[in-house]
Enzyme design. Structure first.
Site, mmCIF file in Angstrom:
data_model
loop_
_atom_site.group_PDB
_atom_site.id
_atom_site.type_symbol
_atom_site.label_atom_id
_atom_site.label_comp_id
_atom_site.label_asym_id
_atom_site.label_seq_id
_atom_site.Cartn_x
_atom_site.Cartn_y
_atom_site.Cartn_z
ATOM 1 N N HIS A 65 0.817 -1.220 0.000
ATOM 2 C CA HIS A 65 0.000 0.000 0.000
ATOM 3 C C HIS A 65 0.851 1.271 0.000
ATOM 4 C CE1 HIS A 65 -3.407 -2.693 1.705
ATOM 5 N NE2 HIS A 65 -3.423 -2.676 0.386
ATOM 6 N N ASP A 78 -3.298 -8.269 -7.422
ATOM 7 C CA ASP A 78 -2.947 -8.684 -6.056
ATOM 8 C C ASP A 78 -3.686 -9.963 -5.697
ATOM 9 O OD1 ASP A 78 -2.020 -8.633 -3.443
ATOM 10 O OD2 ASP A 78 -3.533 -7.187 -2.766
ATOM 11 N N GLY A 84 -11.008 -10.912 -11.969
ATOM 12 C CA GLY A 84 -10.214 -9.712 -12.268
ATOM 13 C C GLY A 84 -9.296 -9.879 -13.466
ATOM 14 N N HIS A 131 -8.008 -7.617 -8.019
ATOM 15 C CA HIS A 131 -8.313 -8.454 -6.857
ATOM 16 C C HIS A 131 -8.472 -7.506 -5.664
ATOM 17 C CE1 HIS A 131 -6.353 -11.222 -9.646
ATOM 18 N NE2 HIS A 131 -6.845 -12.242 -8.957
ATOM 19 N N GLU A 142 -13.775 -7.988 -7.694
ATOM 20 C CA GLU A 142 -13.626 -8.946 -6.591
ATOM 21 C C GLU A 142 -14.567 -10.104 -6.876
ATOM 22 O OE1 GLU A 142 -11.782 -9.576 -3.726
ATOM 23 O OE2 GLU A 142 -13.121 -11.292 -3.600
HETATM 24 N N1 SAM Z 1 -5.910 -5.913 -3.059
HETATM 25 C C1 SAM Z 1 -6.498 -6.048 -1.722
HETATM 26 C C2 SAM Z 1 -5.840 -5.028 -0.819
HETATM 27 O O1 SAM Z 1 -4.664 -4.712 -1.000
HETATM 28 O O2 SAM Z 1 -6.523 -4.548 0.100
HETATM 29 C C3 SAM Z 1 -6.329 -7.432 -1.164
HETATM 30 C C4 SAM Z 1 -6.707 -8.527 -2.104
HETATM 31 S S1 SAM Z 1 -6.561 -10.135 -1.461
HETATM 32 C C5 SAM Z 1 -4.839 -10.410 -1.411
HETATM 33 C C6 SAM Z 1 -7.051 -11.123 -2.837
HETATM 34 C C7 SAM Z 1 -8.554 -11.044 -3.128
HETATM 35 O O3 SAM Z 1 -8.779 -11.593 -4.429
HETATM 36 C C8 SAM Z 1 -9.449 -11.828 -2.203
HETATM 37 O O4 SAM Z 1 -10.414 -10.954 -1.663
HETATM 38 C C9 SAM Z 1 -10.118 -12.903 -3.088
HETATM 39 O O5 SAM Z 1 -11.464 -13.147 -2.743
HETATM 40 C C10 SAM Z 1 -10.033 -12.260 -4.443
HETATM 41 N N2 SAM Z 1 -9.985 -13.149 -5.615
HETATM 42 C C11 SAM Z 1 -9.458 -14.392 -5.743
HETATM 43 N N3 SAM Z 1 -9.450 -14.791 -7.039
HETATM 44 C C12 SAM Z 1 -9.971 -13.746 -7.757
HETATM 45 C C13 SAM Z 1 -10.165 -13.518 -9.145
HETATM 46 N N4 SAM Z 1 -9.841 -14.437 -10.068
HETATM 47 N N5 SAM Z 1 -10.695 -12.334 -9.530
HETATM 48 C C14 SAM Z 1 -11.030 -11.388 -8.623
HETATM 49 N N6 SAM Z 1 -10.850 -11.552 -7.287
HETATM 50 C C15 SAM Z 1 -10.325 -12.706 -6.864
#
Ligand code: SAM
Length: 289
Positions: free
Chosen positions: A18, A172, A152, A41, A126
């Protein structure tokens, strides 16, 4: 899709990701023209650190005390990091925390939202329905923000190139699946084909050097205009920590981003160290021409 970011919110990896994301946004905002911020993500948008320790069924050791918790009262951070910490404190206060410890921590979408200008457009993707619902409730009804409950990776195909001709894309993913690095490489190839001048930032875990080097080699093989790997390790290789470091790969980093990243990560490597042998590394994978 079992991953829930809540348990990790505000940990060392979140703080590094961040802090660098904030710098990327600030750098893009040096030009008056707006840009697309695509968060592939996005997670749930903001996190209550008081509940971060409680899983669905079991107690967990919260990770934020060794991340944002260690930085909260520090007044000696380099300028770029001090600005990021001020943003975190503002967010925490605005969400209603009245205590001296951090409580409300912004995820990547809310952080960028706090910085966005009316000319900047945001798309938050998401895939998890509950997380996406929380994301929508947290900030997705603001103008200039679109929330998509979708994969994503597919959004790169749908949204690039953007009409603004400027974009910052954050990838991410949770890295739960063994093929996640391969999916990221494919997404970068797609992004590079569709919109080679975009800025792409990919967070990655440093759980094994060989796997990361293989990933960086695959990026190099795509011959992007430039690419920088910025890494921090909070412990050396001998450590038994599951996650002892992480990195952010940035394709087409803005001018002087490398120097700022070095200052931020050198400070963080020391402030967030959990065992000897860690450090910071900021290296060009593809130097700018
Ligand atoms: N970027 C966020 C942050 O920095 O606050 C944290 C993201 S977290 C590491 C990863 C997220 O991706 C999770 O909430 C998960 O549910 C979601 N996720 C997993 N596979 C995904 C996909 N193919 N497309 C979109 N979201 C996905």
């Amino acid at each position: 899709m079992n991953y829930r970011h809540h348990f990790h919110a505000g940990n060392f990896a979140d703080v590094m990701k961040h802090a660098l994301l904030t710098e990327l946004v600030r750098a893009l905002q040096k030009k008056a023209k707006g840009f697309l911020y695509l968060d592939t993500h996005a997670g749930r948008g903001s996190y209550d650190l008081d509940v971060a320790a409680r899983g669905d069924t079991r107690e967990r050791k919260p990770e934020w005390p060794d991340g944002v918790g260690r930085l909260w009262q520090r007044a000696d951070a380099p300028a770029a990091l001090a600005g990021f910490l001020a943003l975190l404190r503002e967010f925490d206060g605005r969400e209603g925390n009245l205590t001296a410890l951090p409580r409300f921590y912004p995820g990547s979408p809310r952080l960028v939202q706090a910085l966005a200008r009316p000319v900047d457009r945001q798309v938050w993707c998401e895939m998890h329905p509950a997380e996406c619902g929380a994301l929508r409730a947290a900030g997705g009804r603001h103008s200039g923000v679109e929330v998509r409950e979708t994969d994503g990776y597919g959004a790169l195909r749908a949204l690039l190139p953007p009409p603004e001709r400027r974009a910052l894309v954050l990838l991410d993913p949770p890295y739960e699946a063994p093929e996640e690095f391969a999916r990221v490489v494919a997404a970068l190839a797609e992004g590079g084909r569709r919109f080679p001048s975009g800025v792409y930032a990919v967070w990655y875990p440093l759980t094994g050097r060989a796997r990361v080097d293989e990933f960086l080699a695959a990026v190099l093989a795509q011959r992007p205009p430039s690419a920088l790997a910025a890494e921090v390790e909070i412990a050396g290789e001998a450590s038994s920590l599951k996650l002892r470091g992480c990195g952010l790969l940035v394709i087409n980093p803005p001018w002087q981003f490398a120097e700022t990243a070095r200052a931020i990560l050198s400070y963080l490597a020391e402030a967030l160290a959990q065992a000897p042998g860690g450090g910071a590394r900021v290296e060009w994978v593809v130097p700018p021409a």
